[in-house]
Design a protein around this motif. Sequence first.
Motif, PDB file in Angstrom:
ATOM      1  N   ASP A   1      -6.006  -0.156  -5.999  1.00 46.29           N
ATOM      2  CA  ASP A   1      -6.105  -0.396  -5.116  1.00 46.29           C
ATOM      3  C   ASP A   1      -5.516   0.951  -4.015  1.00 46.29           C
ATOM      4  OD1 ASP A   1      -5.913  -2.839  -5.778  1.00 46.29           O
ATOM      5  OD2 ASP A   1      -3.043  -3.418  -4.655  1.00 46.29           O
ATOM      6  N   GLU A   2      -5.004   1.688  -4.464  1.00 42.30           N
ATOM      7  CA  GLU A   2      -5.190   3.301  -3.242  1.00 42.30           C
ATOM      8  C   GLU A   2      -6.227   3.311  -3.971  1.00 42.30           C
ATOM      9  OE1 GLU A   2      -2.206   1.863  -4.287  1.00 42.30           O
ATOM     10  OE2 GLU A   2      -1.092   1.216  -3.134  1.00 42.30           O
ATOM     11  N   ALA A   3      -6.123   4.259  -5.413  1.00 42.81           N
ATOM     12  CA  ALA A   3      -7.518   5.179  -5.319  1.00 42.81           C
ATOM     13  C   ALA A   3      -8.371   4.560  -5.342  1.00 42.81           C
ATOM     14  CB  ALA A   3      -7.338   5.650  -7.338  1.00 42.81           C
ATOM     15  N   LEU A   4      -8.821   2.686  -5.190  1.00 44.74           N
ATOM     16  CA  LEU A   4      -9.922   2.198  -5.785  1.00 44.74           C
ATOM     17  C   LEU A   4     -10.426   2.559  -3.692  1.00 44.74           C
ATOM     18  CD1 LEU A   4     -10.361  -0.164  -7.871  1.00 44.74           C
ATOM     19  CD2 LEU A   4     -11.824   1.944  -7.906  1.00 44.74           C
ATOM     20  N   LEU A   5      -9.681   2.266  -2.573  1.00 43.82           N
ATOM     21  CA  LEU A   5      -9.752   2.124  -1.466  1.00 43.82           C
ATOM     22  C   LEU A   5     -10.010   3.595  -1.063  1.00 43.82           C
ATOM     23  CD1 LEU A   5      -9.031   0.706   1.555  1.00 43.82           C
ATOM     24  CD2 LEU A   5      -6.604   1.440   1.481  1.00 43.82           C
ATOM     25  N   LEU A   6      -9.356   5.402  -1.341  1.00 40.39           N
ATOM     26  CA  LEU A   6      -9.996   6.298  -0.799  1.00 40.39           C
ATOM     27  C   LEU A   6     -11.105   6.487  -1.459  1.00 40.39           C
ATOM     28  CD1 LEU A   6      -6.227   7.703  -1.415  1.00 40.39           C
ATOM     29  CD2 LEU A   6      -7.820   7.756   0.270  1.00 40.39           C
ATOM     30  N   LEU A   7     -11.428   5.414  -2.479  1.00 36.17           N
ATOM     31  CA  LEU A   7     -12.867   5.761  -2.825  1.00 36.17           C
ATOM     32  C   LEU A   7     -13.853   5.357  -2.220  1.00 36.17           C
ATOM     33  CD1 LEU A   7     -14.908   7.165  -5.380  1.00 36.17           C
ATOM     34  CD2 LEU A   7     -14.342   4.432  -6.964  1.00 36.17           C
ATOM     35  N   VAL A   8     -13.872   3.924  -1.950  1.00 39.81           N
ATOM     36  CA  VAL A   8     -15.026   3.474  -1.094  1.00 39.81           C
ATOM     37  C   VAL A   8     -15.089   4.023   0.688  1.00 39.81           C
ATOM     38  CG1 VAL A   8     -15.317   1.543   0.224  1.00 39.81           C
ATOM     39  CG2 VAL A   8     -14.200   0.972  -2.015  1.00 39.81           C
ATOM     40  N   ILE A   9     -13.723   4.445   0.812  1.00 40.53           N
ATOM     41  CA  ILE A   9     -13.650   5.144   1.697  1.00 40.53           C
ATOM     42  C   ILE A   9     -14.369   6.806   2.268  1.00 40.53           C
ATOM     43  CG2 ILE A   9     -12.325   6.039   4.024  1.00 40.53           C
ATOM     44  CD1 ILE A   9     -10.688   4.428   3.466  1.00 40.53           C
ATOM     45  N   SER A  10     -14.176   7.012   1.090  1.00 37.22           N
ATOM     46  CA  SER A  10     -15.078   8.803   1.099  1.00 37.22           C
ATOM     47  C   SER A  10     -17.070   8.028   1.000  1.00 37.22           C
ATOM     48  CB  SER A  10     -14.382   9.202  -0.040  1.00 37.22           C
ATOM     49  OG  SER A  10     -13.054   9.212  -0.456  1.00 37.22           O
ATOM     50  N   TYR A  11     -16.825   7.560   0.314  1.00 34.16           N
ATOM     51  CA  TYR A  11     -18.415   6.898   0.062  1.00 34.16           C
ATOM     52  C   TYR A  11     -19.102   6.530   1.492  1.00 34.16           C
ATOM     53  CZ  TYR A  11     -19.375   7.836  -5.469  1.00 34.16           C
ATOM     54  OH  TYR A  11     -19.331   8.244  -6.550  1.00 34.16           O
TER      55      TYR A  11
ATOM     56  N   ILE B   1      -1.268   8.098  -1.216  1.00 33.29           N
ATOM     57  CA  ILE B   1      -2.642   8.674  -0.690  1.00 33.29           C
ATOM     58  C   ILE B   1      -2.467   9.744   0.518  1.00 33.29           C
ATOM     59  CG2 ILE B   1      -4.438   7.727   1.759  1.00 33.29           C
ATOM     60  CD1 ILE B   1      -3.196   4.911   1.003  1.00 33.29           C
ATOM     61  N   ARG B   2      -1.268   9.977   1.207  1.00 27.37           N
ATOM     62  CA  ARG B   2      -1.448  10.836   1.928  1.00 27.37           C
ATOM     63  C   ARG B   2      -1.517  12.314   0.894  1.00 27.37           C
ATOM     64  NH1 ARG B   2       1.791  14.959   1.912  1.00 27.37           N
ATOM     65  NH2 ARG B   2       2.918  13.788   1.187  1.00 27.37           N
ATOM     66  N   ARG B   3      -0.444  12.249  -0.453  1.00 25.72           N
ATOM     67  CA  ARG B   3      -0.449  13.605  -1.696  1.00 25.72           C
ATOM     68  C   ARG B   3      -1.931  13.453  -2.465  1.00 25.72           C
ATOM     69  NH1 ARG B   3       2.975  12.134  -6.893  1.00 25.72           N
ATOM     70  NH2 ARG B   3       2.032  14.754  -7.624  1.00 25.72           N
ATOM     71  N   PHE B   4      -2.458  12.577  -2.293  1.00 22.98           N
ATOM     72  CA  PHE B   4      -4.048  13.158  -2.999  1.00 22.98           C
ATOM     73  C   PHE B   4      -5.497  12.246  -2.319  1.00 22.98           C
ATOM     74  CE2 PHE B   4      -0.994  11.540  -6.624  1.00 22.98           C
ATOM     75  CZ  PHE B   4      -0.953  12.151  -7.200  1.00 22.98           C
ATOM     76  N   LEU B   5      -5.354  12.537  -1.327  1.00 22.83           N
ATOM     77  CA  LEU B   5      -6.194  12.690  -0.380  1.00 22.83           C
ATOM     78  C   LEU B   5      -7.147  14.072   0.186  1.00 22.83           C
ATOM     79  CD1 LEU B   5      -8.078  11.317   1.605  1.00 22.83           C
ATOM     80  CD2 LEU B   5      -6.496  12.100   3.584  1.00 22.83           C
ATOM     81  N   PRO B   6      -5.870  15.264  -0.863  1.00 18.38           N
ATOM     82  CA  PRO B   6      -6.976  16.500  -0.210  1.00 18.38           C
ATOM     83  C   PRO B   6      -7.944  16.063  -1.926  1.00 18.38           C
ATOM     84  CG  PRO B   6      -4.809  16.721   0.067  1.00 18.38           C
ATOM     85  CD  PRO B   6      -4.732  15.088  -0.722  1.00 18.38           C
ATOM     86  N   LEU B   7      -7.898  15.871  -2.925  1.00 20.40           N
ATOM     87  CA  LEU B   7      -8.662  15.974  -4.273  1.00 20.40           C
ATOM     88  C   LEU B   7      -9.860  14.833  -4.156  1.00 20.40           C
ATOM     89  CD1 LEU B   7      -6.065  14.988  -7.325  1.00 20.40           C
ATOM     90  CD2 LEU B   7      -7.076  16.927  -6.798  1.00 20.40           C
ATOM     91  N   TYR B   8      -9.892  13.861  -3.016  1.00 20.16           N
ATOM     92  CA  TYR B   8     -10.478  13.332  -2.983  1.00 20.16           C
ATOM     93  C   TYR B   8     -11.735  13.797  -1.583  1.00 20.16           C
ATOM     94  CZ  TYR B   8      -9.374   8.959  -5.048  1.00 20.16           C
ATOM     95  OH  TYR B   8      -8.884   8.274  -5.015  1.00 20.16           O
TER      96      TYR B   8
ATOM     97  N   MET C   1       0.951  -1.096   0.234  1.00 22.42           N
ATOM     98  CA  MET C   1       0.024  -0.575  -0.135  1.00 22.42           C
ATOM     99  C   MET C   1       0.363   1.480  -0.427  1.00 22.42           C
ATOM    100  SD  MET C   1      -3.530   1.136   0.247  1.00 22.42           S
ATOM    101  CE  MET C   1      -3.763  -0.581   0.652  1.00 22.42           C
ATOM    102  N   ASN C   2       0.934   1.853  -0.525  1.00 23.74           N
ATOM    103  CA  ASN C   2       0.941   3.383  -0.798  1.00 23.74           C
ATOM    104  C   ASN C   2       1.142   4.734  -0.702  1.00 23.74           C
ATOM    105  OD1 ASN C   2       3.027   5.224  -2.194  1.00 23.74           O
ATOM    106  ND2 ASN C   2       2.870   5.277  -3.995  1.00 23.74           N
ATOM    107  N   MET C   3       1.497   4.739   0.846  1.00 21.66           N
ATOM    108  CA  MET C   3       0.754   5.568   2.268  1.00 21.66           C
ATOM    109  C   MET C   3       1.410   6.726   1.676  1.00 21.66           C
ATOM    110  SD  MET C   3      -0.798   4.007   3.897  1.00 21.66           S
ATOM    111  CE  MET C   3      -1.594   5.303   5.109  1.00 21.66           C
ATOM    112  N   GLU C   4       2.426   7.186   0.981  1.00 17.85           N
ATOM    113  CA  GLU C   4       2.788   8.449   0.289  1.00 17.85           C
ATOM    114  C   GLU C   4       1.510   9.053  -1.082  1.00 17.85           C
ATOM    115  OE1 GLU C   4       4.346  12.034  -0.799  1.00 17.85           O
ATOM    116  OE2 GLU C   4       4.924  10.952   0.956  1.00 17.85           O
TER     117      GLU C   4
END
Length: 223
Positions: free
Chosen positions: A184-194, A6-13, A1-4
């Motif tokens: 994986d990281e992009a979809l994980l953030l998507l699922v958590i956001s919804y 996730i941290r970098r693009f979380l604001p876009l979500y 899992m690329n935490m960097e």
Amino acid sequence: MNMEFIRRFLPLYVEGAKITFFLGMAGILGALILGFLVALVRRQKVPVLNQIAGIYVEISRNTPLLIQLFFLYFGLPKVGIVMSSEVCAVVGLIFLGGSYMAESFRAGLDAVDPNQEEAALSVGLSRAQVFRYVILPQAISVAMPSFHGNVIFLLKETSVFSAVALADLMYVAKDLIGLYYETDEALLLLVISYLILLLPITFLMKYLERRLRHGQHGTRAAA
């Protein structure tokens, strides 16, 4: 899992979630108003208006939101009607959701015992007062589980807003996957956001269902 990543693009979500939420809520509010008006028209059983309302319900419920958005965004400009992506998304959600809300309202109104209306009229209430104070509260209580399902359904349908160039949650996820291949990281953030968007609304709707149900039981007991 690329935490960097996730941290970098979380604001876009976060920004995408704001767009999804506010446009979704605007569409749902409009759908409630439209659905209520359509249900009233069908309740009055005026032949022509009832047929128009019935045709609208069938067209709306039997065509996907994506097709409706394509028609609004790409089709209407051919006849000179141009809407922004935001307006197109809200109008599409209202058009789709209005039919579902109308059927929910209609089911709730039909569930109220006609004898209650007659009894209320017999004690001197006007028809408007009977509808406002006797019929509508009971109808909403009966229809609340259906409203709950419709609200969640419509919020999930916002995932197709990206088709009309809106930077919503789905748009952000697809864009990042295409650029960085971090699926994986992009979809994980998507699922958590919804989940963050939908779970509080689910709990709120369930709370309202319980309150209305208890209120109806208290009213019947007092009667």
